[in-house]
Design a protein around this motif. Structure first.
Motif, PDB file in Angstrom:
ATOM      1  N   SER A 154      -7.560  12.925 -16.800  1.00 52.14           N
ATOM      2  CA  SER A 154      -7.804  12.909 -15.360  1.00 52.14           C
ATOM      3  C   SER A 154      -7.582  14.304 -14.805  1.00 52.14           C
ATOM      4  CB  SER A 154      -6.891  11.906 -14.649  1.00 52.14           C
ATOM      5  OG  SER A 154      -5.583  12.415 -14.532  1.00 52.14           O
ATOM      6  N   ARG A 155      -8.274  14.567 -13.697  1.00 58.59           N
ATOM      7  CA  ARG A 155      -8.146  15.855 -13.002  1.00 58.59           C
ATOM      8  C   ARG A 155      -8.056  15.541 -11.507  1.00 58.59           C
ATOM      9  NH1 ARG A 155      -9.694  21.200 -14.001  1.00 58.59           N
ATOM     10  NH2 ARG A 155     -10.454  20.544 -16.032  1.00 58.59           N
ATOM     11  N   ASN A 156      -6.967  16.024 -10.887  1.00 52.25           N
ATOM     12  CA  ASN A 156      -6.764  15.774  -9.459  1.00 52.25           C
ATOM     13  C   ASN A 156      -6.263  17.051  -8.791  1.00 52.25           C
ATOM     14  OD1 ASN A 156      -7.106  12.733  -9.188  1.00 52.25           O
ATOM     15  ND2 ASN A 156      -5.644  12.893 -10.870  1.00 52.25           N
ATOM     16  N   ARG A 157      -6.708  17.287  -7.572  1.00 50.21           N
ATOM     17  CA  ARG A 157      -6.247  18.432  -6.784  1.00 50.21           C
ATOM     18  C   ARG A 157      -4.933  18.039  -6.116  1.00 50.21           C
ATOM     19  NH1 ARG A 157      -9.499  22.666  -4.698  1.00 50.21           N
ATOM     20  NH2 ARG A 157     -10.256  22.528  -6.817  1.00 50.21           N
ATOM     21  N   VAL A 158      -3.909  18.885  -6.274  1.00 51.42           N
ATOM     22  CA  VAL A 158      -2.610  18.648  -5.649  1.00 51.42           C
ATOM     23  C   VAL A 158      -2.194  19.917  -4.901  1.00 51.42           C
ATOM     24  CG1 VAL A 158      -1.847  16.946  -7.364  1.00 51.42           C
ATOM     25  CG2 VAL A 158      -1.337  19.341  -7.726  1.00 51.42           C
ATOM     26  N   ILE A 159      -1.332  19.705  -3.911  1.00 44.92           N
ATOM     27  CA  ILE A 159      -0.766  20.831  -3.163  1.00 44.92           C
ATOM     28  C   ILE A 159       0.733  20.806  -3.369  1.00 44.92           C
ATOM     29  CG2 ILE A 159      -0.411  21.840  -0.890  1.00 44.92           C
ATOM     30  CD1 ILE A 159      -3.106  20.670  -0.073  1.00 44.92           C
ATOM     31  N   LEU A 160       1.272  21.880  -3.909  1.00 44.76           N
ATOM     32  CA  LEU A 160       2.712  21.988  -4.148  1.00 44.76           C
ATOM     33  C   LEU A 160       3.304  22.969  -3.158  1.00 44.76           C
ATOM     34  CD1 LEU A 160       2.675  22.160  -8.048  1.00 44.76           C
ATOM     35  CD2 LEU A 160       3.049  20.174  -6.601  1.00 44.76           C
TER      36      LEU A 160
END
Length: 161
Positions: A154-160
């Motif tokens: 899976s590939r997901n955009r996250v904001i850290l």
């Protein structure tokens, strides 16, 4: 002070110098752009195209399994990050014995990508840490293997923060 006349040879030298500087700057910028290529997704689009059918087949196999894989990534105060993955099969039972790996990929600079090794912390629960993660947008890529074959991706955009 006497003014020197503008001769044809002076104009020619000025034109050669001007175009020499322009061509030199263009050549330098072109060399730097080709050498870095930080925004590419794959090193070789041709090779990625050859494996496209296998990727489609693997995605169809993954969808048929109906696994529920939840991931949670969190940036700690010390700059590191913790990734936790929980894997369950179609009936909701935890899946043990898989080998999960993760990557935090910068969407704009491939050179900043970080690999995260995950170890099984419980039945169907996998955890891993990575040090020095800068805040901002990342693509979280999770891959699971069983007996040397990739069974989940899976590939997901996250904001850290």
């Amino acid at each position: 002070m006497a003014n020197k006349p503008l001769t044809g040879s002076k104009v020619f030298l000025m034109l050669v110098a001007f175009f020499g500087v322009v061509i030199g700057v263009n050549a330098t910028m072109m060399k730097l752009a080709i050498a870095t290529l930080p925004g590419t997704d794959v090193d070789s689009p041709y090779a990625a195209g050859l494996t496209y059918d296998r990727e489609i087949s693997a995605a169809q196999d993954q969808a048929a399994r109906k696994w529920k894989v939840n991931a949670h990534v969190e940036r700690r105060a010390d700059g590191g990050a913790v990734l936790q993955v929980e894997a369950r099969d179609a009936s909701g039972q935890p899946i043990a014995g898989l080998k999960f790996g993760g990557r935090l990929e910068r969407p704009t600079d491939k050179r900043a990508d970080l690999a995260i090794e995950l170890s099984e912390a419980g039945i169907g629960l996998y955890r891993g840490n990575v040090a020095s993660v800068v805040p901002g947008q990342w693509d979280l890529v999770i891959e699971g293997e069983a007996r040397g074959t990739r069974v989940f991706m899976s590939r997901n955009r996250v904001i850290l923060n």
